[in-house]
Every structure is written in C-alpha cells, then in structure tokens.
Design an enzyme around this catalytic site. Structure first.
Site: not given
Ligand code: XBP
Length: 263
Positions: A12, A14
């Site tokens: 993953d 973020d």
């Molecule tokens: C992370 C998310 C994303 C980020 C922001 O998803 O939910 O929305 O917070 O990125 P994951 P965007 O855990 O799958 O990495 O603004 O591009 O959505």
C-alpha cells in the site's frame, strides 16, 4: 523451520510507504482550499474522520455535504471537487519534490531485501497514479516502475478500498499460478481489501490509524524499522536485529496458516 517462501510483496502507499496523509495530502488539501479562496480547512481530527472515505475526490464530496457554503447543485459540487482535487495533487507533488515527505523507516531496506532475494514487488493503492509516481520517483528514481512487477492505482479500479478490486488486479498482474503473496497495509479498509482478495496482510501502524481496530492481519506492529511492539511477537533469532525482514514475514505467514480459523 520456515516453510513459507514469499513470491511477492504488495505495498500500500499512503501511510505505509510514507506518512503521506498527515504530511502530504491533508496539508495539500488545505493549500488547495486557500488557493481557491475557500475558508475550509481540515485539521488533524477532521482529516482523521474523513479518511474513512477512500479517495481524495470522494472525501471532498463527503465533506461538502456538511459545509453550509458548498455549492447547492450536485454537478457544481462535482466540478469543484475535481478542481480542488487536481490542485491538491499538484501541491502534494510539490511537497514531495521539496523533500517534505520521507519514506518511513525500514521501507527502503525491505525493498532492497526483496530485490536482492528476487521477491517481486507490487503497488496496490487506490490513490491517484500521479501521487504514487511523485513519491516513488522522488525516492527511488525516474525508473522506479521497473522495480515493480505490478502497479495498480486509483484510476485502474472501479471501486476503491475496502473493495478488493485493487488487490485482485495486482494479483492478475503478478501472473498465473499459486503465488505466496503478502500485502502491507495500515488501515482497516486496506486490510479488508487485501483479505477479501485472499491476500495475507501485515499491518504497520500509521499516524491516523494508530489506534484503529484492525482484525485479520497476520501481524500488526509499529513499523518496519522496529522489532518491538509486534503481535505476534517476533522471534529473537530474526536475521536482522533491528528491522522487519522477509524471514520475519514468512514466519508470520507460517504461524497464521498453522492456526485454525472459522471466520
Ligand atoms: C489512499 C486514499 C487516497 C489518498 C489521497 O488510498 O484513500 O484517497 O488519501 O489520494 P490507499 P487521492 O490506502 O489505497 O493508498 O487524492 O489521489 O485519492
């Protein structure tokens, strides 16, 4: 003796590779509000609540439903969310390029171990591709995509986490045949997504999900840099005395598979 040999590790982004939510997206959303002349600001507590919603654009729309000064018509909200989201991603990329968002400790070392041992790696994230590219280009170089056998981002899926689609697609990119794959996640939604695709998942706690109730992980702990504080606890004879290595992850898979489960 270990019986599990990992074929691939799915990352993953973020919260796992870096504290992008706390140090990146939230700050950049606020910069976007300011740049668009909006009085809205998301503090840590509000952003923590909003993180229950996957996807930055979706998060903006959910917040607008609570803002009395948001546009009344849904098409106007959609347009504003798209504009804010694009600006947020630009600010986010600028922050990364300026060095404001380091990789979490232990991430690079585990990636290097994967490369040295021939364990393939993949990205399974529902954040926008531009965000993944900005982060990994900065930390791994312009040729970062060559290091990954699978890359699935927000634009590649119909449904974001906790839907398993991102993991199903990443597994497909890894190829046919039974593969021993493990995911690394930090959030309840991410764990649910991996589990629904039958991928065992390790959890490294991140800033916003430090106390979140998370069930069904093969192991859960403070981060890849620290051998203390993990459940199940780590064996003392792990090859690396300081960080989490592939042999630790394989031992957790062994243990997970040895325990009968009915859920
Ligand atoms: C992370 C998310 C994303 C980020 C922001 O998803 O939910 O929305 O917070 O990125 P994951 P965007 O855990 O799958 O990495 O603004 O591009 O959505």
């Amino acid at each position: 003796m270990l019986t599990t040999r990992l074929d691939a590790l799915l990352w993953d982004v973020d919260g796992v590779l870096a504290e992008t939510e706390r140090d990146g997206h939230r700050v950049a959303f606020n910069q976007a509000f300011e740049a668009c002349g909006l009085p809205w600001r998301w503090d840590d507590a509000r952003y923590g609540e909003l993180l229950r919603i996957s996807g930055g654009r979706e998060r903006l729309l959910a917040d607008m439903a609570t803002q009395p000064d948001a546009p009344a018509l849904s098409q106007d909200r959609e347009a504003l969310a798209r504009a804010l989201h694009a600006r947020k991603n630009t600010f986010h990329a600028q922050r990364i390029a300026a060095g404001a968002i380091p990789l979490r400790d232990g991430v690079l070392e585990l990636m290097q171990e994967c490369l040295a041992r021939g364990v393939r790696m993949g990205i399974a994230s529902t954040t926008s591709r531009a965000n993944v590219d900005a982060l990994l280009r900065h930390h791994l170089g312009a040729a970062w995509q060559g290091l990954f056998a699978a890359i699935v981002c927000g634009e590649d899926v119909q449904l974001k986490k906790p839907d398993p689609e991102v993991y199903v697609k990443a597994l497909r990119q890894l190829g046919d045949g039974p593969l021993q794959v493990v995911a690394i996640e930090d959030s309840p939604g991410g764990v649910a997504a991996a589990r629904a695709a039958a991928v065992p998942v390790l959890v490294t706690r991140s800033a916003y999900f430090g106390d979140a109730a998370i069930a069904g992980a093969i192991a859960i702990g403070p981060g890849l840099h620290d051998r203390r504080g993990w459940r199940p606890a780590l064996a003392r004879d792990g090859r690396s005395p300081v960080r989490i290595g592939l042999d630790d992850i394989e031992a957790w898979v062994d243990r997970w598979e040895a325990v009968p489960r009915f859920a």
